[in-house]
Design a protein around this motif. Structure first.
Motif, PDB file in Angstrom:
ATOM      1  N   ILE C  82       0.851  -1.194   0.000  1.00 21.80           N
ATOM      2  CA  ILE C  82       0.000   0.000   0.000  1.00 21.80           C
ATOM      3  C   ILE C  82       0.879   1.235   0.000  1.00 21.80           C
ATOM      4  O   ILE C  82       0.403   2.356   0.067  1.00 21.80           O
ATOM      5  CB  ILE C  82      -0.945  -0.006   1.233  1.00 21.80           C
ATOM      6  CG1 ILE C  82      -1.813  -1.254   1.223  1.00 21.80           C
ATOM      7  CG2 ILE C  82      -1.874   1.177   1.236  1.00 21.80           C
ATOM      8  CD1 ILE C  82      -3.065  -1.145   2.043  1.00 21.80           C
ATOM      9  N   HIS C 139       3.650  -6.810   9.715  1.00 20.82           N
ATOM     10  CA  HIS C 139       2.705  -6.852   8.586  1.00 20.82           C
ATOM     11  C   HIS C 139       2.982  -5.715   7.597  1.00 20.82           C
ATOM     12  O   HIS C 139       2.916  -4.539   7.937  1.00 20.82           O
ATOM     13  CB  HIS C 139       1.295  -6.728   9.122  1.00 20.82           C
ATOM     14  CG  HIS C 139       0.274  -7.317   8.204  1.00 20.82           C
ATOM     15  ND1 HIS C 139       0.226  -7.003   6.866  1.00 20.82           N
ATOM     16  CD2 HIS C 139      -0.720  -8.209   8.413  1.00 20.82           C
ATOM     17  CE1 HIS C 139      -0.755  -7.671   6.309  1.00 20.82           C
ATOM     18  NE2 HIS C 139      -1.347  -8.416   7.228  1.00 20.82           N
ATOM     19  N   VAL C 141       1.405  -4.476   5.161  1.00 21.57           N
ATOM     20  CA  VAL C 141       0.341  -3.518   4.870  1.00 21.57           C
ATOM     21  C   VAL C 141       0.401  -2.358   5.852  1.00 21.57           C
ATOM     22  O   VAL C 141       0.361  -1.183   5.466  1.00 21.57           O
ATOM     23  CB  VAL C 141      -1.030  -4.206   4.953  1.00 21.57           C
ATOM     24  CG1 VAL C 141      -2.152  -3.193   4.907  1.00 21.57           C
ATOM     25  CG2 VAL C 141      -1.180  -5.188   3.808  1.00 21.57           C
ATOM     26  N   ILE C 142       0.541  -2.702   7.123  1.00 17.89           N
ATOM     27  CA  ILE C 142       0.563  -1.644   8.133  1.00 17.89           C
ATOM     28  C   ILE C 142       1.835  -0.814   8.001  1.00 17.89           C
ATOM     29  O   ILE C 142       1.792   0.416   8.022  1.00 17.89           O
ATOM     30  CB  ILE C 142       0.469  -2.258   9.545  1.00 17.89           C
ATOM     31  CG1 ILE C 142      -0.768  -3.146   9.651  1.00 17.89           C
ATOM     32  CG2 ILE C 142       0.438  -1.178  10.591  1.00 17.89           C
ATOM     33  CD1 ILE C 142      -2.072  -2.420   9.642  1.00 17.89           C
ATOM     34  N   THR C 143       2.981  -1.485   7.831  1.00 14.87           N
ATOM     35  CA  THR C 143       4.211  -0.695   7.767  1.00 14.87           C
ATOM     36  C   THR C 143       4.227   0.215   6.553  1.00 14.87           C
ATOM     37  O   THR C 143       4.675   1.350   6.646  1.00 14.87           O
ATOM     38  CB  THR C 143       5.468  -1.590   7.751  1.00 14.87           C
ATOM     39  OG1 THR C 143       5.274  -2.645   6.833  1.00 14.87           O
ATOM     40  CG2 THR C 143       5.745  -2.164   9.112  1.00 14.87           C
ATOM     41  N   ILE C 145       1.658   1.562   5.100  1.00 18.90           N
ATOM     42  CA  ILE C 145       0.772   2.705   5.394  1.00 18.90           C
ATOM     43  C   ILE C 145       1.521   3.724   6.248  1.00 18.90           C
ATOM     44  O   ILE C 145       1.529   4.923   5.965  1.00 18.90           O
ATOM     45  CB  ILE C 145      -0.494   2.243   6.145  1.00 18.90           C
ATOM     46  CG1 ILE C 145      -1.412   1.446   5.218  1.00 18.90           C
ATOM     47  CG2 ILE C 145      -1.261   3.439   6.693  1.00 18.90           C
ATOM     48  CD1 ILE C 145      -2.657   0.912   5.913  1.00 18.90           C
ATOM     49  N   MET C 146       2.186   3.216   7.277  1.00 15.84           N
ATOM     50  CA  MET C 146       2.925   4.118   8.156  1.00 15.84           C
ATOM     51  C   MET C 146       4.003   4.866   7.367  1.00 15.84           C
ATOM     52  O   MET C 146       4.226   6.049   7.571  1.00 15.84           O
ATOM     53  CB  MET C 146       3.584   3.321   9.292  1.00 15.84           C
ATOM     54  CG  MET C 146       2.615   2.551  10.169  1.00 15.84           C
ATOM     55  SD  MET C 146       1.526   3.615  11.104  1.00 15.84           S
ATOM     56  CE  MET C 146      -0.045   2.848  10.865  1.00 15.84           C
ATOM     57  N   PHE C 147       4.635   4.145   6.453  1.00 15.70           N
ATOM     58  CA  PHE C 147       5.696   4.789   5.681  1.00 15.70           C
ATOM     59  C   PHE C 147       5.152   5.839   4.718  1.00 15.70           C
ATOM     60  O   PHE C 147       5.866   6.781   4.376  1.00 15.70           O
ATOM     61  CB  PHE C 147       6.545   3.732   4.948  1.00 15.70           C
ATOM     62  CG  PHE C 147       7.742   3.335   5.737  1.00 15.70           C
ATOM     63  CD1 PHE C 147       7.600   2.653   6.925  1.00 15.70           C
ATOM     64  CD2 PHE C 147       9.015   3.676   5.314  1.00 15.70           C
ATOM     65  CE1 PHE C 147       8.695   2.309   7.689  1.00 15.70           C
ATOM     66  CE2 PHE C 147      10.125   3.338   6.061  1.00 15.70           C
ATOM     67  CZ  PHE C 147       9.972   2.661   7.252  1.00 15.70           C
ATOM     68  N   PHE C 149       2.841   7.938   5.519  1.00 17.26           N
ATOM     69  CA  PHE C 149       2.727   9.139   6.338  1.00 17.26           C
ATOM     70  C   PHE C 149       4.103   9.701   6.676  1.00 17.26           C
ATOM     71  O   PHE C 149       4.312  10.910   6.683  1.00 17.26           O
ATOM     72  CB  PHE C 149       1.947   8.835   7.618  1.00 17.26           C
ATOM     73  CG  PHE C 149       0.473   8.691   7.384  1.00 17.26           C
ATOM     74  CD1 PHE C 149      -0.305   9.816   7.179  1.00 17.26           C
ATOM     75  CD2 PHE C 149      -0.124   7.458   7.341  1.00 17.26           C
ATOM     76  CE1 PHE C 149      -1.671   9.702   6.952  1.00 17.26           C
ATOM     77  CE2 PHE C 149      -1.483   7.333   7.122  1.00 17.26           C
ATOM     78  CZ  PHE C 149      -2.256   8.457   6.919  1.00 17.26           C
ATOM     79  N   ILE C 150       5.020   8.788   6.965  1.00 22.58           N
ATOM     80  CA  ILE C 150       6.360   9.270   7.303  1.00 22.58           C
ATOM     81  C   ILE C 150       6.964   9.978   6.085  1.00 22.58           C
ATOM     82  O   ILE C 150       7.588  11.027   6.213  1.00 22.58           O
ATOM     83  CB  ILE C 150       7.244   8.097   7.780  1.00 22.58           C
ATOM     84  CG1 ILE C 150       6.640   7.487   9.053  1.00 22.58           C
ATOM     85  CG2 ILE C 150       8.658   8.569   8.046  1.00 22.58           C
ATOM     86  CD1 ILE C 150       7.309   6.204   9.516  1.00 22.58           C
ATOM     87  N   SER C 153       5.591  13.466   5.809  1.00 17.05           N
ATOM     88  CA  SER C 153       6.213  14.389   6.764  1.00 17.05           C
ATOM     89  C   SER C 153       7.635  14.735   6.342  1.00 17.05           C
ATOM     90  O   SER C 153       8.058  15.887   6.437  1.00 17.05           O
ATOM     91  CB  SER C 153       6.244  13.765   8.160  1.00 17.05           C
ATOM     92  OG  SER C 153       4.944  13.677   8.675  1.00 17.05           O
TER      93      SER C 153
END
Ligand SMILES: Nc1ncnc2c1ncn2[C@@H]1O[C@H](COP(=O)(O)OP(=O)(O)OP(=O)(O)O)[C@@H](O)[C@H]1O
Ligand SMILES: Nc1ncnc2c1ncn2[C@@H]1O[C@H](COP(=O)(O)OP(=O)(O)OP(=O)(O)O)[C@@H](O)[C@H]1O
Ligand SMILES: [Mg+2]
Ligand SMILES: [Mg+2]
Lengths: 526, 322, 364, 308
Positions: C82, C139, C141-143, C145-147, C149-150, C153
């Motif tokens: 993602i 997981h 998918v989660i990482t 997604i977090m990346f 946003f990172i 920023s």
């Protein structure tokens, strides 16, 4: 025929003495018809055995009785009354309990929580837990079913987990208890304990249906036995009036070959030398506790044992799938067991071929075509490459066609996906792939599990041919017959160790059975 | 360094900003504990925020707005349930679709109804939540230390803040002390065990997804009618994903969820208030503060600090027959 | 034996899904008081009715080809990436740096530099989630997604504090030097005598994207790496048996995926904007998911789906210009396509399978 | 047919873009003409929007916001026959008219009002995106405050560093609450749509706010002290009226040509005492005459009355 004889007698029995009657049950999973028009009667207060080959449809039939699957057609009578069982709730209400082949427990719940799940008293947990705690204590006393009610399932041994499953059924006041291959995961001692419990339950008037592959168990504990083959019920007979030979014939559909014709082995140099091999699983539990063995060229070493005693781990670590510690030498060269070269690729390059036990999940990719599966594990072989970058798919297809012809894989269409071949033909494809490589050492696990008689003979011949070509074979099988008829030497595994080596010519099933149970005739207890 | 009023101000802001995260996080907790992954929290919140603002504006009653918000989120939940439970589809893909659906539909409908470019008109009076002054707050106000803490920090929030906080013990109780909770947790760990125990897996999972809808509905309604006064395009601004991060941070537990969401609320409060933070020579840019929740979550996921194990059957549709 | 012929699986089911998505979209258009038929006409003429429209359609399609391929390659390895959004923005950073820092003599050299650098940055941004998935089981998918946003920023910080030229108010880099300007599709086609609007952003990157489609096809179905990626994606356990290393394949697949996403920047940052702006990716990373699902992760399918979404994007922009229908309609259509081709696939597939099964029985 | 493009804050930001919309609407009611309009959704769309309008023959094309500057510099030469009008930014092209405002002057006036209305002698300023243009507002405001109460405290906050800062009412509200807790009782919001959150929070907290760009007094009657009005509407109206005959070049809108002003209407009449009005009007006259010189932050990126 035995079947007709039996059916006649059962129909004459008073209907009220029947705990269960199934009439005309059919069930298909997509193209596979797992149950075809099955009818069966089970007397109240009896232990009724069901036997049949892998995939015969035993579990499916019992799951229908338990409401886990819905039958496409057929009727279920409980205690003489027509009882529709659309879901497990109805089955439980009708007094049926089932212990599945694969336990249905919540791993991180306690025993108590697992027991009350679905059978809670009211909306709050506290009263249910208190009640169950007391009930478990009573049951434990009555049936020798002790387990710590506050232990987490994941911390319990398989045997204890099975007790929890039985307790679940008894807590729900089941009158009819179905056990699907309960002894497959048990040691002989645990199995004996289970049988004592089952007999106790029978004395209480409970009805028990026992699915098993083991004729010995059928003969020992059941009152009646039904035989299934290819989705159909072939016969129901009184245990006292039958013999293992008759049952085997009913199961397979024709006389079973007892021995394979083979020439005496001419063992040569040592190909595989294993010393103090140890393996831990991902939970840190030691699965192999120091294995020592050798396999020589031109010899088949058979490994016997109850499933789950480390045979799988042995194959996996030798095949490069799992990591281990200790020493393994192939043709005098030390293998890397835990480093960079402890993978399937390196093993194949070193001359080890591996037919895994679980062909559907390990040995092939079900969505890949036959020719893609023939490259599986050998995709780096130079002969399958067109150049440094591309694979030579045409050469691969050609090679596959040849192999399929030689091993009589049907249908002989190499572009068909693996999942479209029957189990036996899938196995032939894998055996073809591994044997045709002409390896120094063949690792082969459960080579004929779920394979029909014709294919069994063929595969056995191929294994022997490889041996006669001077190669070493390490055979793992839970079928003692197979081990006895193929092996040149037999090693028996128990609890991650080798209990002893035997010569198939001088040993018998009783001797091997004791070893498999962890009892060593000569040295006493292990 | 900071005086009490500043600290109280930031903590007060933390509670306000942490509340939507808390509600969404608990929503995700119910869903994921039942084995249904939900990356569609963002979309559900957004849909709820929109419909609650729209209904509150039209009816002039904020509670009707909340009801409408819950309805919107439930609708989205129903899609998710249909896709991932009934049709055994990919839960992640369904979540992605829901996020887009909400993002598009809110603007489309908003523009059609209000012609304000996707926003709703500002809410006034009874169409939005007013702060509640708790009993005795005025009287205690002058008492040193506890006075300001009680008056500033604990009293004076809108109703949904108190609802959200009350949801924490309620969720814990429901999950760990009731039959429903036991079954819900079991369904997320091993649905076959629940099925063979005679309980409907589909029923429990739909119930969990519905609870998730109600809670995200509250979260969205709070955003539009409590935290601000009306709906603005994309107003959730990634809060659904932060809630998801908080859920991992909280290891799928209700009380931890309170801690995690308040931590992330605190980070947001800080980055709202200070553009850059000067820590004796080292200047922490505001962008770092904004990324911190995500970075922390990655660290947790990496398992270097307190490994988080998700529910075992999470993300997998329950398939009995192939 | 087979439940359904392959063509039905590859074409009929996605087409049906698409049809349902469009039908529901029409209902939505109708519900907001507009005429769906008129809207469709407008979209078709706006996106395909002129070479200007085609230029934009192809420009968007180019973006979606890159991100769609990125998602598809990861899908083949059983990984759901993602993170295309974040990887593409990091790719933008790479392209911007290489265009601004190196004095390129000619666009062709700059293009090579940008491709390498964009792919490298995108791949690097995919590397950490990949490594965490492979080594630590986090997981992906989660990482990813977090990346995303990172990455947002990070880019925000860099554009505001470091890359913004002195005196400029928008958070964007300086314009790239003229030598790095890529030839537009209008110029290229004009050179071979085909008249085509020169005021569209479609540029030579389109051919790069097409080349990537072919290369990905070769990679997945003709190379050893592709074979291993597919095997790993179908069954990790079996892959290990075959000696395929999970860590290595996860890393390779994600690096390629991230690299493809990063290359998108050649089109939008270098080809169109000639500078790096905030949010330059504009959601193309997410559209890549829809494109890969629609295209059944096959490069040719991705190509067709990318054109479809390019059409939707350009058509949607026209719709927003000429009617009161907001551009967000496209987001709704996109959501419905993802829903029906992805999550609700079984809803469409089961009836089709059933029909085929019945027809099959009837034939016997 | 003329065209209007709004910046990321959106047409209905109740502020800058809505002022432009107001001008266009006025033109429509007065002339009965039609125009095309577009709202930006993201940075990357600017060029397509400009080109599309130019392609389809719109003339003149008016755009609100400095962020169009760079793109317009690229696009304008491609369409020499089209006239472009850009607000808040200077683009030097032969077919572009640039309109910039003397925001520091208007801000100075509302700063004086804020200082006079404040009881705590602490006032606040909440800007949108942290760019020189917004600092220009803040700097003028601070100068006005200090002119009335030299010792008064001016709290300055910016919402963010990206265009998202124009559209974040939640954060605006949080900042307003924070400024209130620091003692501010009048807050000036120069933050586009974010300002809505500021005005709302100020009204909720019982303090005064100052609107920007449009006259925002009516949003919270009696709670908004005044608004610093930028006559963007006039700019749009004039451009639309002039049509293709728009005069390229740079126009400065300031107090002297009523380009900026403070708003006084029924909604805030009770808040502005006659003395306050007199003082401010006097200052306005002095600024026009050049007697008072309000420093423009953008000339040298410094501010005598405040530090950013
Ligand atoms: N859930 C399922 N979906 C599809 N096919 C199934 C399913 N369960 C069983 N089958 C198929 O139905 C047939 C009968 O399976 P079943 O498990 O009843 O056999 P069994 O006699 O219990 O075999 P075993 O001795 O291996 O346990 C097999 O061909 C199997 O592949
Ligand atoms: N998942 C599947 N998809 C499509 N076809 C299948 C699937 N599983 C089985 N089949 C088809 O059903 C037929 C029966 O398969 P099954 O495995 O039950 O064979 P079998 O009778 O056990 O044969 P064998 O003795 O060789 O194992 C096969 O010919 C196969 O083509
Ligand atoms: Mg079975
Ligand atoms: Mg079979």
């Amino acid at each position: 025929m035995a079947a007709e004889r039996q059916q006649g007698r059962q129909a004459a029995a008073a209907p009220d003495s029947l705990a269960i009657e199934l009439r005309g049950i059919s069930k298909s999973f997509g193209p596979v018809q797992a149950n075809k028009d099955i009818s069966i009667q089970v007397r109240r207060g009896s232990i009724h055995g069901i036997i049949g080959e892998n995939g015969a449809g035993k579990s499916t039939l019992m799951s229908i009785l338990y409401g886990f699957y819905r039958a496409d057609a057929g009727e279920i009578y409980i205690g003489g009354r027509l009882t529709p069982i659309p879901d497990s709730q109805s089955a439980i209400r009708a007094g049926i309990g089932m212990v599945f082949q694969h336990f249905k427990l919540v791993q991180n719940f306690t025993v108590l929580e697992n027991v009350i799940l679905g059978a809670e008293e009211g909306r709050l947990l506290r009263p249910s837990l208190a009640k169950a705690r007391k009930a478990l204590a009573d049951l434990a006393r009555e049936y020798e079913l002790e387990v710590d009610p506050d232990a987490r399932i994941e911390d319990l041994s398989v045997g204890h987990q099975q007790r929890v499953e039985i307790l679940k059924a008894l807590y729900r006041q089941a009158d009819i208890l179905i056990l699907d291959e309960p002894t497959g995961v048990l040691t002989p001692a645990e199995a004996d304990h289970l049988f004592r419990i089952l007999k106790g339950l029978r004395e209480q008037g409970k009805t028990i249906i026992l699915i098993t592959h083991k004729l010995r168990e059928i003969m020992e504990i059941t009152d009646t036995v039904s035989v299934m083959r290819r989705g159909q019920m072939t016969a129901t007979v009184q245990t006292a009036e039958t013999s293992p030979e008759e049952l085997a014939e009913l199961m397979v559909g024709r006389k079973v070959l007892l021995r394979v014709d083979k020439a005496p082995a001419i063992p040569g140099r040592t190909v595989l030398k294993v010393e103090n091999l140890r393996v831990r699983d991902e939970n840190g539990v030691e699965r192999l506790k120091g294995i020592d063995l050798t396999v020589r060229a031109g010899e088949i070493l058979g490994i016997a044992g109850v499933a789950g005693n480390g045979q799988s781990e042995l194959l996996e670590v030798l095949g490069g799938i799992a990591r281990g510690a200790g020493s393994v030498q192939l043709n005098g060269v030390e293998l890397d067991l835990s480093g960079k070269h402890s993978d399937g690729q390196s093993r194949r390059l070193q001359g080890i071929a591996h037919v895994p036990e679980d062909r559907q999940h390990l040995g092939m990719i079900m969505d890949f075509t036959a020719w893609e599966n023939v490259a599986f594990g050998y995709h780096n072989e130079p002969e399958y490459q067109k150049n440094a970058l591309l694979m030579d798919n045409e050469a691969l297809r050609e090679d596959t066609r040849r192999k399929m012809e030689r091993f009589d894989v049907r249908p002989p269409d190499c572009t068909l996906a693996a999942k479209n071949f029957s189990g036996g033909n899938q196995q032939k494809l894998i055996v073809a792939r591994e044997i045709e490589r002409n390896p120094d050492l063949l690792l082969i696990g459960q080579p004929t599990r779920g394979v029909d008689i014709g294919a069994i003979e063929f595969i056995h011949k191929q294994i022997l041919a490889l041996r006669d070509a001077g190669k070493a074979v390490l055979l793992v099988s839970v079928e003692l017959d197979e081990i006895m008829s193929l092996s040149d030497r037999i090693a028996v595994m128990f609890d991650g160790r080798i209990m002893g080596f035997r010569d198939p010519a001088t040993t018998d099933e009783r001797d091997l059975g004791l070893l498999m149970a962890g009892v060593d005739d000569v040295k006493g207890a292990a | 360094m900071m005086d009490l009023t500043t600290v109280l101000q930031i903590l007060d802001s933390t509670i306000r900003l942490g509340t939507p995260l808390l509600l969404a996080c608990l929503a995700g907790l119910f869903s994921e504990r039942a084995g249904i992954f939900d990356i569609g929290l963002e979309g559900k919140m957004l849909a709820a925020a929109f419909l609650s603002a729209a209904a509150a504006f039209v009816t002039g009653d904020v509670w009707l707005g909340v009801a409408a918000g819950i309805f919107a989120a439930l609708l989205m939940s129903a899609i998710h349930g249909l896709a991932s439970i009934t049709f055994r589809g990919n839960q992640l893909i369904s979540g992605v679709a829901i996020n887009f659906l909400a993002s598009g539909l809110t603007v489309l409908l908003g523009q059609y109804w209000f012609a304000l470019g996707g926003r709703t008109p500002s809410l006034t009076g009874d169409a939005r939540f007013a702060p509640i002054t708790l009993w005795g707050a005025e009287a205690l106000r002058e008492v040193p230390v506890i006075g300001p803490i009680y008056y500033e920090l604990i009293s004076g929030h809108t109703a949904l803040v108190y609802v959200a906080v009350a949801m924490v013990p309620l969720s814990a109780w429901l999950l760990y002390r009731t039959r429903f909770g036991l079954r819900l947790r079991a369904v997320g760990e091993n649905p076959a065990a629940v099925d063979t125990a005679g309980v409907s897996v589909v029923g429990i999972r739909f119930a969990a997804v519905a609870i998730c809808g109600v809670l995200t509905g509250l979260a969205g309604a709070y955003l539009a009618t409590g935290l601000s006064a009306g709906f603005v395009k994309e107003m959730t601004a990634g809060r659904g994903y932060i809630a998801l991060a908080a859920l991992i941070f909280a290891k799928w537990r209700p009380w931890y969820a309170l801690g995690a969401t308040m931590l992330f609320g605190f980070l947001e409060a800080i980055s709202n208030r200070y553009q850059n933070i000067d820590l004796g020579g080292i200047v922490i840019p505001v962008q770092f503060m904004q990324a911190l929740p995500y970075i922390l979550t990655v660290v947790i996921l990496a398992g270097f600090v307190g490994k988080a194990t998700p529910p075992r059957a999470g993300g997998e549709p329950y398939v009995k027959e192939r | 034996m087979q439940k359904m012929p392959p063509w039905a699986d590859a074409l009929l089911v996605p087409l049906l899904s698409l049809l349902i998505a469009f039908a529901i979209s029409s209902v939505v258009i109708f519900a907001i008081g507009e005429n769906p038929v008129e809207a469709m006409k407008l979209m078709v003429t706006g996106a395909l009715g002129s070479s200007y429209g085609w230029g934009y359609t192809l420009y968007y399609a180019t973006n979606f080809m890159f991100t769609g391929l990125a998602v598809a390659v990861a899908f083949h390895a059983g990984l759901f990436n993602i993170g295309g959004e974040g990887q593409a923005s990091l790719g933008g950073l790479g392209v911007a740096l290489v265009c601004l820092m190196v004095p390129w003599p000619h666009w062709s050299l700059a293009l090579i530099g940008a491709v390498v650098c964009g792919a490298l940055f995108g791949a690097l941004w995919a590397a950490l989630p990949a490594w965490l998935q492979a080594k630590r089981g986090s997981h992906i998918v989660i990482t990813t997604i977090m990346f995303n946003f990172i990455a947002a920023s990070l880019l925000n910080y860099l554009l505001v504090n470091m890359l913004r030229p002195v005196g400029s108010m928008d958070p964007a880099t300086a314009r790239f030097p003229a030598e790095t300007n890529l030839p537009g599709l209008g110029e290229i086609l004009g050179a071979v005598g085909i008249p085509f609007s020169t005021s569209t952003p479609a540029n030579v990157s389109l051919f790069l994207a097409l080349a990537c489609c072919v290369l990905v096809w070769v990679l997945i179905w003709r190379t050893r790496l592709g074979y291993q990626i597919r095997a790993f994606g179908k069954s990790e356990k079996a892959a290990v048996y075959a000696g395929i290393r999970p860590v290595r394949i996860t890393m390779y697949a994600m690096l390629i995926s991230g690299g493809l996403a990063g290359m998108m920047a050649v089109n939008n940052v270098m080809g169109e904007a000639n500078r790096l702006v905030l949010n330059s990716v504009e959601g193309a990373g997410f559209i890549g998911i829809a494109v890969a699902l629609m295209g059944r992760s096959h490069p040719f399918g991705v190509f067709l789906a990318a054109i479809l979404f390019g059409f939707l994007y350009q058509g949607g922009a026209e719709l927003a210009l000429w009617t009161k229908i907001p551009r967000e309609l496209i987001t709704v259509i996109q959501a419905l396509v993802i829903l029906f081709t992805g999550a609700l696939d079984n809803m469409v597939r089961q009836p089709v399978e059933w029909l085929f099964a019945r027809a099959g029985r009837g034939a016997k | 047919e003329p065209a209007l493009i709004y910046d990321l804050g959106g047409k209905f930001d109740k502020s800058f873009n809505e002022a432009a919309f107001g001008g266009a609407s006025r033109w429509v009611t007065e002339t009965g003409g039609t125009y095309k309009e577009l709202e930006m959704q993201s940075e990357a769309q600017r060029e397509q929007a400009l080109r599309r309008l130019a392609e389809t023959g719109s003339n003149p094309i008016v755009m609100t916001g400095f962020a169009f500057g760079d793109v317009l510099g690229q696009v304008a030469p491609d369409y020499p026959d089209t006239k472009f009008v850009i607000i808040d930014m200077v683009v030097e092209q032969p077919n572009v008219k640039s309109v910039v405002f003397a925001e520091e002057q208007g801000s100075y006036l509302v700063g004086m009002l804020a200082a006079m209305a404040s009881k705590t002698d602490t006032v606040g300023f909440i800007g949108g995106m942290d760019i020189p243009l917004i600092r220009k507002f803040g700097c003028g405001y601070a100068q006005g405050v200090k002119a009335v109460k030299a010792e008064a405290n001016v709290i300055l906050n910016m919402t963010g560093t990206t265009p998202a800062a124009w559209n974040d009412p939640v954060k605006g509200g949080e900042l307003a609450k924070s400024q209130k807790s620091q003692g501010a009782d009048v807050i000036y919001a120069a933050a586009g749509g974010t300002g809505m959150g500021v005005l709302q929070a100020a009204a909720d907290e019982g303090i005064l706010s100052i609107g920007v760009d449009s006259n925002q007094n009516h949003l919270f009657p009696g709670k908004v002290l005044t608004s610093m009005v930028k006559r963007v509407d006039n700019t749009v109206f004039d451009a639309f009226t002039a049509g293709e005959a728009v005069e390229p070049g740079i126009t400065m809108a300031d107090l002297s040509n009523d380009g900026v002003a403070y708003a006084l209407d029924d909604n805030n009449a009770a808040l502005i005492t006659p003395e306050m009005k007199a003082a401010v009007d006097e200052a306005a006259a002095k600024i026009k005459s050049g007697e008072i010189k309000v420093h423009d932050y953008m000339t040298d990126n410094t501010c005598p009355a405040a530090s950013f």
